[in-house]
Motif scaffolding. Structure first.
Motif, PDB file in Angstrom:
ATOM      1  N   THR A  61      77.094   3.172 -35.086  1.00 29.39           N
ATOM      2  CA  THR A  61      78.153   4.173 -34.995  1.00 29.39           C
ATOM      3  C   THR A  61      78.278   4.920 -36.315  1.00 29.39           C
ATOM      4  N   ALA A  62      78.746   6.153 -36.233  1.00 27.62           N
ATOM      5  CA  ALA A  62      78.954   6.974 -37.419  1.00 27.62           C
ATOM      6  C   ALA A  62      80.290   6.587 -38.052  1.00 27.62           C
ATOM      7  N   GLN A  63      80.320   6.376 -39.361  1.00 31.28           N
ATOM      8  CA  GLN A  63      81.571   6.032 -40.036  1.00 31.28           C
ATOM      9  C   GLN A  63      82.571   7.179 -39.967  1.00 31.28           C
ATOM     10  N   ALA A  64      82.084   8.397 -40.067  1.00 23.60           N
ATOM     11  CA  ALA A  64      82.976   9.559 -40.050  1.00 23.60           C
ATOM     12  C   ALA A  64      83.614   9.741 -38.674  1.00 23.60           C
ATOM     13  N   ASN A  65      82.900   9.315 -37.622  1.00 22.76           N
ATOM     14  CA  ASN A  65      83.420   9.444 -36.267  1.00 22.76           C
ATOM     15  C   ASN A  65      82.934   8.235 -35.464  1.00 22.76           C
ATOM     16  N   PRO A  66      83.671   7.116 -35.517  1.00 19.04           N
ATOM     17  CA  PRO A  66      83.220   5.880 -34.871  1.00 19.04           C
ATOM     18  C   PRO A  66      83.019   5.970 -33.361  1.00 19.04           C
ATOM     19  N   LYS A  67      83.439   7.069 -32.744  1.00 23.08           N
ATOM     20  CA  LYS A  67      83.235   7.228 -31.308  1.00 23.08           C
ATOM     21  C   LYS A  67      81.859   7.789 -30.973  1.00 23.08           C
ATOM     22  N   THR A  68      81.052   8.071 -32.007  1.00 25.78           N
ATOM     23  CA  THR A  68      79.719   8.620 -31.782  1.00 25.78           C
ATOM     24  C   THR A  68      78.658   7.700 -32.390  1.00 25.78           C
ATOM     25  N   PHE A  69      77.472   7.762 -31.812  1.00 22.02           N
ATOM     26  CA  PHE A  69      76.346   6.994 -32.336  1.00 22.02           C
ATOM     27  C   PHE A  69      75.469   7.892 -33.201  1.00 22.02           C
ATOM     28  N   LEU A  70      74.896   7.303 -34.252  1.00 22.99           N
ATOM     29  CA  LEU A  70      73.985   8.043 -35.122  1.00 22.99           C
ATOM     30  C   LEU A  70      72.684   8.321 -34.385  1.00 22.99           C
ATOM     31  N   SER A  71      72.108   9.462 -34.634  1.00 23.95           N
ATOM     32  CA  SER A  71      70.823   9.811 -34.065  1.00 23.95           C
ATOM     33  C   SER A  71      69.747   9.610 -35.120  1.00 23.95           C
ATOM     34  N   ALA A  72      68.777   8.765 -34.818  1.00 26.43           N
ATOM     35  CA  ALA A  72      67.642   8.466 -35.702  1.00 26.43           C
ATOM     36  C   ALA A  72      68.061   8.076 -37.116  1.00 26.43           C
ATOM     37  N   PRO A  73      68.922   7.052 -37.274  1.00 28.39           N
ATOM     38  CA  PRO A  73      69.267   6.620 -38.622  1.00 28.39           C
ATOM     39  C   PRO A  73      68.047   6.021 -39.326  1.00 28.39           C
ATOM     40  N   THR A  74      68.030   6.117 -40.637  1.00 25.96           N
ATOM     41  CA  THR A  74      66.953   5.512 -41.429  1.00 25.96           C
ATOM     42  C   THR A  74      67.561   4.450 -42.334  1.00 25.96           C
ATOM     43  N   PHE A  75      66.750   3.490 -42.721  1.00 28.20           N
ATOM     44  CA  PHE A  75      67.213   2.373 -43.535  1.00 28.20           C
ATOM     45  C   PHE A  75      66.307   2.191 -44.734  1.00 28.20           C
ATOM     46  N   ALA A  76      66.903   1.790 -45.846  1.00 28.37           N
ATOM     47  CA  ALA A  76      66.160   1.522 -47.072  1.00 28.37           C
ATOM     48  C   ALA A  76      66.295   0.043 -47.422  1.00 28.37           C
ATOM     49  N   SER A  77      65.458  -0.399 -48.308  1.00 34.02           N
ATOM     50  CA  SER A  77      65.501  -1.788 -48.754  1.00 34.02           C
ATOM     51  C   SER A  77      66.906  -2.136 -49.243  1.00 34.02           C
ATOM     52  N   GLY A  78      67.405  -3.274 -48.834  1.00 30.14           N
ATOM     53  CA  GLY A  78      68.725  -3.730 -49.245  1.00 30.14           C
ATOM     54  C   GLY A  78      69.838  -3.369 -48.283  1.00 30.14           C
ATOM     55  N   GLU A  79      69.557  -2.498 -47.320  1.00 23.89           N
ATOM     56  CA  GLU A  79      70.596  -2.067 -46.380  1.00 23.89           C
ATOM     57  C   GLU A  79      70.676  -2.937 -45.130  1.00 23.89           C
ATOM     58  N   VAL A  80      69.633  -3.729 -44.866  1.00 25.07           N
ATOM     59  CA  VAL A  80      69.634  -4.618 -43.710  1.00 25.07           C
ATOM     60  C   VAL A  80      69.252  -6.012 -44.212  1.00 25.07           C
TER      61      VAL A  80
END
Length: 92
Positions: A19-38
């Motif tokens: 979910t998007a933090q700015a609008n928790p009612k929406t899902f992020l489209s194609a989020p990317t992740f960097a080392s340390g974030e997961v």
């Protein structure tokens, strides 16, 4: 449709939507992740960076846990906000 439950010591793949933090009612489209974030925790132990970073196709995020990461009775995956990681703070 077959359902394959997670098994101890066996690589496991699952999908989530972020979910998007700015609008928790929406899902992020194609989020990317960097080392340390997961990160992954085994049996309530210390968090460690995941071996293979998740990939996204559209709104679905594919998470692949290795057999080593699945060597536990209770496996938890934590996704951190990139801004929190950059600031050196926990997400809570």
């Amino acid at each position: 449709m077959a359902y394959n439950p997670p098994l101890r010591g066996v690589a496991y793949k699952f999908y989530v939507a972020m979910t998007a933090q700015a609008n928790p009612k929406t899902f992020l489209s194609a989020p990317t992740f960097a080392s340390g974030e997961v990160q992954v925790s085994k049996d309530g132990g210390a968090l460690a960076n995941i071996t293979t970073l998740p990939t996204a196709t559209g709104r679905l995020v594919e998470v692949n846990l290795s057999a080593t990461e699945m060597t536990a009775d209770n496996v938890a995956v934590q996704f951190l906000d990139p801004l929190e990681v950059d600031a050196g703070r926990d997400a809570d």
